[in-house]
Each structure stands twice: as structure tokens, then as C-alpha cells.
Design an enzyme around this catalytic site. Structure first.
Site, PDB file in Angstrom:
ATOM      1  N   SER A  33       0.849  -1.110  -0.027  1.00 40.28           N
ATOM      2  CA  SER A  33      -0.002  -0.219  -0.019  1.00 40.28           C
ATOM      3  C   SER A  33       0.787   1.305   0.059  1.00 40.28           C
ATOM      4  O   SER A  33       1.477   1.388   0.915  1.00 40.28           O
ATOM      5  CB  SER A  33      -0.901   0.192   1.195  1.00 40.28           C
ATOM      6  OG  SER A  33      -1.760  -0.930   1.126  1.00 40.28           O
ATOM      7  N   HIS A  64      -3.201   0.777  -4.907  1.00 41.03           N
ATOM      8  CA  HIS A  64      -2.567  -0.278  -5.587  1.00 41.03           C
ATOM      9  C   HIS A  64      -3.044  -0.172  -6.981  1.00 41.03           C
ATOM     10  O   HIS A  64      -3.971  -0.225  -7.634  1.00 41.03           O
ATOM     11  CB  HIS A  64      -3.431  -1.590  -5.097  1.00 41.03           C
ATOM     12  CG  HIS A  64      -2.730  -1.938  -3.786  1.00 41.03           C
ATOM     13  ND1 HIS A  64      -1.620  -2.814  -3.551  1.00 41.03           N
ATOM     14  CD2 HIS A  64      -3.079  -1.575  -2.589  1.00 41.03           C
ATOM     15  CE1 HIS A  64      -1.464  -2.932  -2.253  1.00 41.03           C
ATOM     16  NE2 HIS A  64      -2.334  -2.179  -1.545  1.00 41.03           N
ATOM     17  N   HIS A  86      -5.947  -8.551  -2.344  1.00 44.93           N
ATOM     18  CA  HIS A  86      -5.900  -9.070  -0.941  1.00 44.93           C
ATOM     19  C   HIS A  86      -7.280  -9.964  -0.883  1.00 44.93           C
ATOM     20  O   HIS A  86      -8.373  -9.642  -1.883  1.00 44.93           O
ATOM     21  CB  HIS A  86      -6.155  -7.762  -0.008  1.00 44.93           C
ATOM     22  CG  HIS A  86      -5.001  -6.837  -0.071  1.00 44.93           C
ATOM     23  ND1 HIS A  86      -4.951  -6.108  -1.113  1.00 44.93           N
ATOM     24  CD2 HIS A  86      -4.257  -6.657   0.685  1.00 44.93           C
ATOM     25  CE1 HIS A  86      -3.995  -5.321  -0.883  1.00 44.93           C
ATOM     26  NE2 HIS A  86      -3.171  -5.565   0.179  1.00 44.93           N
ATOM     27  N   TYR A  88      -9.411  -9.757   1.264  1.00 41.93           N
ATOM     28  CA  TYR A  88     -10.532  -8.959   1.674  1.00 41.93           C
ATOM     29  C   TYR A  88     -11.364  -8.380   0.664  1.00 41.93           C
ATOM     30  O   TYR A  88     -12.643  -7.720   0.626  1.00 41.93           O
ATOM     31  CB  TYR A  88     -10.266  -8.002   2.822  1.00 41.93           C
ATOM     32  CG  TYR A  88      -9.203  -7.044   2.330  1.00 41.93           C
ATOM     33  CD1 TYR A  88      -9.721  -5.908   1.480  1.00 41.93           C
ATOM     34  CD2 TYR A  88      -7.896  -6.897   2.883  1.00 41.93           C
ATOM     35  CE1 TYR A  88      -8.793  -4.821   1.092  1.00 41.93           C
ATOM     36  CE2 TYR A  88      -7.052  -5.940   2.504  1.00 41.93           C
ATOM     37  CZ  TYR A  88      -7.428  -4.780   1.595  1.00 41.93           C
ATOM     38  OH  TYR A  88      -6.814  -3.843   1.180  1.00 41.93           O
ATOM     39  N   GLU A  89     -10.629  -8.250  -0.637  1.00 41.67           N
ATOM     40  CA  GLU A  89     -11.462  -7.783  -1.825  1.00 41.67           C
ATOM     41  C   GLU A  89     -12.370  -8.830  -2.416  1.00 41.67           C
ATOM     42  O   GLU A  89     -13.137  -8.107  -3.400  1.00 41.67           O
ATOM     43  CB  GLU A  89     -10.067  -7.337  -2.972  1.00 41.67           C
ATOM     44  CG  GLU A  89      -9.516  -6.182  -2.531  1.00 41.67           C
ATOM     45  CD  GLU A  89      -8.210  -5.992  -3.594  1.00 41.67           C
ATOM     46  OE1 GLU A  89      -8.388  -5.318  -4.571  1.00 41.67           O
ATOM     47  OE2 GLU A  89      -7.063  -6.720  -3.196  1.00 41.67           O
ATOM     48  N   ALA A 116       2.485  -2.324   3.962  1.00 39.13           N
ATOM     49  CA  ALA A 116       2.152  -1.459   5.087  1.00 39.13           C
ATOM     50  C   ALA A 116       1.638  -2.334   6.362  1.00 39.13           C
ATOM     51  O   ALA A 116       0.968  -3.174   6.090  1.00 39.13           O
ATOM     52  CB  ALA A 116       1.417  -0.304   4.661  1.00 39.13           C
ATOM     53  N   MET A 214      -2.613  -6.936   6.543  1.00 37.31           N
ATOM     54  CA  MET A 214      -3.761  -7.977   5.893  1.00 37.31           C
ATOM     55  C   MET A 214      -3.113  -8.505   4.532  1.00 37.31           C
ATOM     56  O   MET A 214      -4.147  -8.691   3.637  1.00 37.31           O
ATOM     57  CB  MET A 214      -4.906  -6.996   5.495  1.00 37.31           C
ATOM     58  CG  MET A 214      -5.355  -6.180   6.884  1.00 37.31           C
ATOM     59  SD  MET A 214      -6.598  -5.055   6.293  1.00 37.31           S
ATOM     60  CE  MET A 214      -7.171  -4.121   7.908  1.00 37.31           C
ATOM     61  N   SER A 215      -1.811  -8.725   4.501  1.00 35.10           N
ATOM     62  CA  SER A 215      -1.304  -9.282   3.126  1.00 35.10           C
ATOM     63  C   SER A 215      -0.438 -10.208   3.530  1.00 35.10           C
ATOM     64  O   SER A 215      -0.114 -10.762   4.593  1.00 35.10           O
ATOM     65  CB  SER A 215      -0.990  -8.090   2.438  1.00 35.10           C
ATOM     66  OG  SER A 215       0.151  -7.367   2.646  1.00 35.10           O
ATOM     67  N   ASN A 238       1.849   2.840  11.549  1.00 32.75           N
ATOM     68  CA  ASN A 238       1.167   3.451  12.623  1.00 32.75           C
ATOM     69  C   ASN A 238       1.114   2.478  13.661  1.00 32.75           C
ATOM     70  O   ASN A 238       1.433   1.116  13.479  1.00 32.75           O
ATOM     71  CB  ASN A 238      -0.607   3.307  12.270  1.00 32.75           C
ATOM     72  CG  ASN A 238      -1.131   2.001  11.830  1.00 32.75           C
ATOM     73  OD1 ASN A 238      -0.797   1.546  10.476  1.00 32.75           O
ATOM     74  ND2 ASN A 238      -1.691   1.112  12.732  1.00 32.75           N
ATOM     75  N   HIS A 250      -7.308   4.482   6.725  1.00 36.83           N
ATOM     76  CA  HIS A 250      -6.549   4.144   5.734  1.00 36.83           C
ATOM     77  C   HIS A 250      -5.573   5.551   5.298  1.00 36.83           C
ATOM     78  O   HIS A 250      -4.590   5.223   4.706  1.00 36.83           O
ATOM     79  CB  HIS A 250      -7.390   3.339   4.458  1.00 36.83           C
ATOM     80  CG  HIS A 250      -6.780   3.091   3.376  1.00 36.83           C
ATOM     81  ND1 HIS A 250      -5.817   2.039   3.447  1.00 36.83           N
ATOM     82  CD2 HIS A 250      -6.495   3.255   2.048  1.00 36.83           C
ATOM     83  CE1 HIS A 250      -5.406   1.677   2.334  1.00 36.83           C
ATOM     84  NE2 HIS A 250      -5.913   2.428   1.614  1.00 36.83           N
TER      85      HIS A 250
HETATM   86  N1  HPA Z   1      -3.599  -3.444  10.994  1.00 36.76           N
HETATM   87  C1  HPA Z   1      -3.596  -4.145  10.002  1.00 36.76           C
HETATM   88  N2  HPA Z   1      -3.190  -3.921   8.767  1.00 36.76           N
HETATM   89  C2  HPA Z   1      -2.475  -2.516   8.685  1.00 36.76           C
HETATM   90  C3  HPA Z   1      -2.324  -1.943   9.617  1.00 36.76           C
HETATM   91  C4  HPA Z   1      -2.741  -2.249  11.010  1.00 36.76           C
HETATM   92  O1  HPA Z   1      -2.712  -1.470  12.131  1.00 36.76           O
HETATM   93  N3  HPA Z   1      -1.596  -0.747   9.124  1.00 36.76           N
HETATM   94  C5  HPA Z   1      -1.367  -0.921   8.003  1.00 36.76           C
HETATM   95  N4  HPA Z   1      -2.070  -2.025   7.573  1.00 36.76           N
END
Ligand code: HPA
Length: 277
Positions: A33, A64, A86, A88-89, A116, A214-215, A238, A250
Site C-alpha cells: 500500500s 494499488h 488481497h 478481503y477484496e 504497510a 492484511m497481506s 501506525n 487508511h
Molecule cells: N492493521 C492491519 N493492517 C495494517 C495496519 C494495521 O494497524 N496498518 C497498515 N496495515
């Protein structure tokens, strides 16, 4: 793995190879990302949108792009995958990991998966870069479920040292050379798409995760099944949920990834230089 997957992979690889015009990538870099700007570092580049390659799906996630870029980074012939798919898509794991199969079918030896991620370990701050030492697949699904096609890999692939120790070392050396503090840790892959609850983040810390995203984990498993040498880099965007007073978004993830772009690019370029030598 459905029975005709093998021929779909071969077809996609041969169509993609036609675009290379003699380029022979040795390493593939998958950009997470908002890490897409790295594709601009590729010299003598040829860009191929995913939708020009049969059976490769196009990403829907924001940040993406969905293109392959073949060229050279610091003398290393590379194939960059800008944008990923992903689960989740709504894609099947066969779709999500199909590009990894294509990369292996092209004869590429090494793959670097980037993403990310949220910092679970309290010492990780937004903007830090982390070499993935190992992962936890906590998505509840697995890309090798179903009949195994031995032409693609073994039924029970070993995941000891899945993230190649030599490649990890190259990243540390490349980081030291540019004065970058590079962290190492365990990446936990969850299915998303909601961010974690604070209780989930406490659980992740208890089971030994340093970062969460998530990847990556499904692609990593398929990379190892395919015999690719694997490395992974997380851009910590983060602090994971519960550690900051502000809600996760996001936008924050994207903005931090973009801010880290310079360090991320320098690290990857240094790695490519080492791998080329
Ligand atoms: N959690 C899950 N996926 C992420 C995060 C997070 O805090 N930050 C960036 N991708």
C-alpha cells in the site's frame, strides 16, 4: 489449486515475458500500500498493466496500481509488481497468489514482499522499516488447501527459515550503509478488512507478533511452495489499535507510507545493489 491452474500460469508467464523484450528479471519486488512510487526507480522500464496478462486480476484497493514493471535497479534486472490483490477484496487465494506463481514460472529466483503494517511491538513507531524474520498466518485460510500439483511444489513445504536468512542479512547491511535503523520482527497476517481491536492487538503481542497487516502471508507461503527465495519488508505506518488516542484510518496508513518512501526506496535500492554483486 484447480487442475488447469498450471496451464493458466504458463500462459500468463509467456504473455508477460513477451513484453520483456529480452529483459531477464532475477528478482521480483511486490510493492505494498502506497509503496508504489518505488516503481519510478526502475531504469529502462517497460510497464505492463495487470489486465493485459491473462488470468491476472486487477486490484480494487486504493493505493494499488496494478502493473508489472520490468527493468533494472542498481544493475539488478527486476520485475516490480506495483499493486497487489488481497483476500478481503473478495478474491480467492488462488487469484491473490497467482502473480507469485507467474513470477516463479518466469524463472525468477528471488522475491521481496513489501507491505504497510501496524506496529504491535511497542518499540515500533510509524515510519520504521522492519525486515520480516518470520510470519504468523492468522487469516484462518491457506493458499495450498486442496489437491496439490507437484509441478508447482511439494504437498508439505517446509517453512523453517521461510524468510531467507542471507537475504535478511543483505537488508541489514544495506540499511547500515545508508545509516538507516532497520528493525526485525514477526509479521502477523490477519484477514481484515477492519483494523484490529485493542484486545486482538494485545493477543498478537502475546503470541509474538511485532507487526500486523492484511497481506503477504499467503504470497509468502506460495513463494516458498514455488521454491522462490523470499524476503519481506514492512513499512510501519501506525501504532496498532489501542496504542494511540486517534482512530486508525487508511488515509493515515497511506500518508505515512508515502512519507517513508525515501527511506524505503533507498533500502530497496541498496538491497538490489547487494543482490546484483
Ligand atoms: N492493521 C492491519 N493492517 C495494517 C495496519 C494495521 O494497524 N496498518 C497498515 N496495515
Amino acid at each position: 489449486m484447480t487442475s488447469d491452474a498450471y496451464s493458466r500460469i504458463q500462459l500468463a508467464a509467456s504473455v508477460l515475458r513477451e513484453h520483456f523484450d529480452g529483459r531477464e528479471p532475477r528478482a521480483a519486488l511486490v510493492l505494498g500500500s502506497a509503496l508504489g512510487p518505488f516503481a519510478e526507480a526502475v531504469i529502462d522500464a517497460v510497464s505492463v498493466p495487470f489486465d493485459e496478462i491473462p488470468h491476472v486480476r486487477s486490484p480494487t484497493a486504493q493505493g494499488h496500481a496494478g502493473r508489472f514493471v520490468a527493468g533494472t535497479v542498481r544493475n539488478l534486472p527486476v520485475l516490480v509488481m506495483s499493486g497487489r490483490l488481497h483476500a478481503y477484496e473478495g478474491w480467492s487465494l488462488e487469484d491473490v497468489t497467482f502473480p507469485i506463481r507467474v513470477i516463479a514460472a518466469l524463472g525468477i529466483e528471488t522475491i521481496v514482499l513489501t507491505n504497510a503494517a501496524g506496529g504491535v511491538d511497542l518499540s515500533l513507531a510509524a515510519g520504521d522499516l522492519m525486515v520480516i524474520e518470520d510470519h504468523l498466518n492468522l487469516t484462518g485460510i491457506h493458499p495450498l488447501t486442496g489437491p496439490n500439483d507437484e509441478r508447482l511444489g511439494p504437498r508439505f513445504p517446509d517453512m523453517t527459515n521461510a524468510y531467507d536468512p542471507e537475504l535478511r542479512e543483505m537488508f541489514y547491511v544495506a540499511a547500515a550503509k545508508i545509516g538507516l535503523t532497520l528493525r526485525g520482527g514477526v509479521y502477523a497476517g490477519l484477514s481484515g478488512p477492519s483494523y484490529e481491536t485493542p484486545a486482538e492487538v494485545r493477543m498478537l503481542r502475546a503470541v509474538g507478533a511485532h507487526a500486523v497487516g492484511m497481506s503477504t502471508v499467503h504470497e509468502a507461503i506460495v513463494a516458498r511452495h514455488s521454491g522462490l527465495r523470499l524476503a519481506g519488508i514492512s513499512c510501519i505506518t501506525n501504532a496498532a489499535a489501542g496504542e494511540s488516542s486517534s482512530p486508525l484510518s487508511h488515509t493515515e496508513v497511506m500518508n505515512t507510507a508515502l512519507r517513508s518512501a525515501e527511506a524505503f526506496q533507498a533500502l530497496l535500492e541498496g538491497f538490489c545493489e547487494k543482490l546484483a554483486s
